[in-house]
Motif scaffolding. Sequence first.
Motif, PDB file in Angstrom:
ATOM      1  N   LYS A 296       0.842  -4.171   5.396  1.00  0.00           N
ATOM      2  CA  LYS A 296       0.307  -3.229   4.414  1.00  0.00           C
ATOM      3  C   LYS A 296      -1.224  -3.282   4.418  1.00  0.00           C
ATOM      4  N   HIS A 297      -1.839  -2.174   4.000  1.00  0.00           N
ATOM      5  CA  HIS A 297      -3.289  -2.119   3.871  1.00  0.00           C
ATOM      6  C   HIS A 297      -3.642  -1.573   2.495  1.00  0.00           C
ATOM      7  N   SER A 298      -4.653  -2.160   1.874  1.00  0.00           N
ATOM      8  CA  SER A 298      -5.133  -1.651   0.597  1.00  0.00           C
ATOM      9  C   SER A 298      -5.860  -0.336   0.802  1.00  0.00           C
ATOM     10  N   TYR A 299      -5.887   0.476  -0.246  1.00  0.00           N
ATOM     11  CA  TYR A 299      -6.663   1.709  -0.171  1.00  0.00           C
ATOM     12  C   TYR A 299      -8.122   1.387   0.121  1.00  0.00           C
TER      13      TYR A 299
ATOM     14  N   ASN B 164     -11.500  -0.201   6.859  1.00  0.00           N
ATOM     15  CA  ASN B 164     -11.092   0.303   8.169  1.00  0.00           C
ATOM     16  C   ASN B 164      -9.933   1.286   8.085  1.00  0.00           C
ATOM     17  N   GLY B 165      -9.474   1.576   6.876  1.00  0.00           N
ATOM     18  CA  GLY B 165      -8.412   2.564   6.712  1.00  0.00           C
ATOM     19  C   GLY B 165      -7.032   1.945   6.708  1.00  0.00           C
ATOM     20  N   GLY B 166      -6.044   2.812   6.618  1.00  0.00           N
ATOM     21  CA  GLY B 166      -4.663   2.364   6.612  1.00  0.00           C
ATOM     22  C   GLY B 166      -4.048   2.277   5.242  1.00  0.00           C
ATOM     23  N   GLY B 167      -4.846   2.538   4.185  1.00  0.00           N
ATOM     24  CA  GLY B 167      -4.328   2.491   2.824  1.00  0.00           C
ATOM     25  C   GLY B 167      -3.539   3.742   2.471  1.00  0.00           C
TER      26      GLY B 167
ATOM     27  N   VAL C 174      -6.142  -2.651  -4.046  1.00  0.00           N
ATOM     28  CA  VAL C 174      -7.031  -3.711  -3.561  1.00  0.00           C
ATOM     29  C   VAL C 174      -6.341  -4.929  -2.961  1.00  0.00           C
ATOM     30  N   ARG C 175      -5.014  -5.037  -3.041  1.00  0.00           N
ATOM     31  CA  ARG C 175      -4.371  -6.278  -2.607  1.00  0.00           C
ATOM     32  C   ARG C 175      -3.111  -6.072  -1.779  1.00  0.00           C
ATOM     33  N   ALA C 176      -2.932  -4.917  -1.206  1.00  0.00           N
ATOM     34  CA  ALA C 176      -1.697  -4.646  -0.465  1.00  0.00           C
ATOM     35  C   ALA C 176      -1.538  -5.552   0.749  1.00  0.00           C
ATOM     36  N   GLU C 177      -2.647  -6.113   1.256  1.00  0.00           N
ATOM     37  CA  GLU C 177      -2.563  -6.987   2.429  1.00  0.00           C
ATOM     38  C   GLU C 177      -1.717  -8.226   2.179  1.00  0.00           C
ATOM     39  N   GLU C 178      -1.445  -8.520   0.904  1.00  0.00           N
ATOM     40  CA  GLU C 178      -0.609  -9.671   0.600  1.00  0.00           C
ATOM     41  C   GLU C 178       0.806  -9.504   1.161  1.00  0.00           C
ATOM     42  N   GLU C 179       1.165  -8.277   1.483  1.00  0.00           N
ATOM     43  CA  GLU C 179       2.467  -7.994   2.083  1.00  0.00           C
ATOM     44  C   GLU C 179       2.248  -7.605   3.544  1.00  0.00           C
ATOM     45  N   GLU C 180       2.968  -8.232   4.442  1.00  0.00           N
ATOM     46  CA  GLU C 180       2.749  -8.046   5.885  1.00  0.00           C
ATOM     47  C   GLU C 180       2.836  -6.573   6.279  1.00  0.00           C
TER      48      GLU C 180
END
Length: 515
Positions: free
Chosen positions: A286-289, A293-296, A278-284
């Motif tokens: 990265k996308h959360s599962y 819009n995808g990318g996790g 839920v929080r991977a966006e905190e790192e440039e």
Amino acid sequence: MSSTWLKTAVFYEIYPNSFLDTDGDGYGNLKGITSKLDYIKSLGCNAIWLNPHYDSPFMDGGYDVRDFFKTSPRFGTEEDFDEFVKTAHAKGIKVILDLVPGHTSEENADFLRSAENTPNELYDRFIWTRHEWHFPDGYRAVAGRHNRKANYLVNFFSTQPALNYGFNAVDDPTWQASYKSEAAIATREWLKTVMRFWLDRGADGFRVDMADSLVKNDGSQSEKPATSELWRNVREMLDTEYPDTVLVSEWSNPQAIRAGFHADFMLDHHGNPYNLLVRAEEEEGKHSYFDINGGGDAEAFAKGFTEWYEQIRNDGYLAIISCNHDTPRLAPFYTQEQLKVIYATLYTLPGVPFVYYGDEIGMKYIKDLPSVECGFSRTGSRTPMQWSVDKNAGFSSADKTFLPTFADKQTNVAAQLKDKKSLLNALRELLEFRRSRSEFTERDFEIVHAKGSEPLVYKRGKLLCVVNPLSVKQTVPVVLPPKTKAIYSVGKDAKPSKTGITAQPLSFTVFEIND
């Protein structure tokens, strides 16, 4: 493993400043919490984690403790505390307190005694450097605040002097002492007196702040041999004197369970499983599962979670949060419909659920609030509970509250109780479903499918969970036995076929497999 009640526990975390003010001073209090115990129980929570209620100057939201044996007058009297615990127990609700073992407030009487020039019985209760001009590399030291001819180490803020549990590796014996020294052992035994005091008052255990930080120079987070030895000693005392007590650590590493904790938080650290969900966006980049819009990366989550779980599954539990007082709330980064699917996933994974107050209604993380009581970026997750659209969102009758309140026609308890499709009622249904199925409190867990942003599929005993985080239908090549039925869903049911399972957009489905 003792403390069997943890197996079926569902916790509600309360930041006491922010829950309910019954005396009009703008701060929440213990009477307010007591008055809402039926509400907490109605959510499906049967345990409370109470953030620090101790006497404090509140230079760090109460995590700077002035008196470990006293309730802060801000929150009420000692009788108010006892009534809160007594009433919670009468309603079948356990209570764990925040234990702050690593440091005190700079106003703590023991610290002020230690800060005196003349050696005394508490001279080594805290960690002091060689002299007033000595700032040792690798440590935070504060100078010039007291007349003792030395500087004192702090764990975090300058107002939080570090208690002396000693050093594992002693690099400079002129100011460092072993964790086996008389002074270090005395500090450990003092900590036990604090714990006994509140357990004798009725507490059912503790969440332990910065649990891995006690012994200095003690190796990596995944080692900490001396700190682990200390906690195993504490656990031995608890098992002997208070066998139904639980210890939950802020460590976020399997070593916590090996160190004697009953449960350990999976926190929002970069790259760990909770972060990847839920929080991977905190790192440039990265996308959360759960990015719609995808990318996790479901595979990375599954690998990390399974490795962590396999290390602790026979000896302890993962504590799985919606958020906490140190973490940005998931709203408004996710809609309430997304949150329904996120909570369903989090709380059907193997672990002990922790619901942060207000997350059940989707309270928002408020950006750019002025820092209050050293909350800094955390301040936006500590705003007052939104009970209604009345004055101050029903939190307080005060003209000014310690943090601003936010009125919202939909994001409040009164409105969501009336709305059958609300997030609050969805969480209630989820926790009731979880309670009704023993599979969710047993240790069986298997990842069936995890790849990119495709549906995540996992088994809990004979239950199969299918998660689709995206806004489009997706089919996963998992074939179910004929006539397998969905028994629970968020959104529309996933549909099994001879070639796979088609998960509907933004949905969570549980199938019962009868071989």
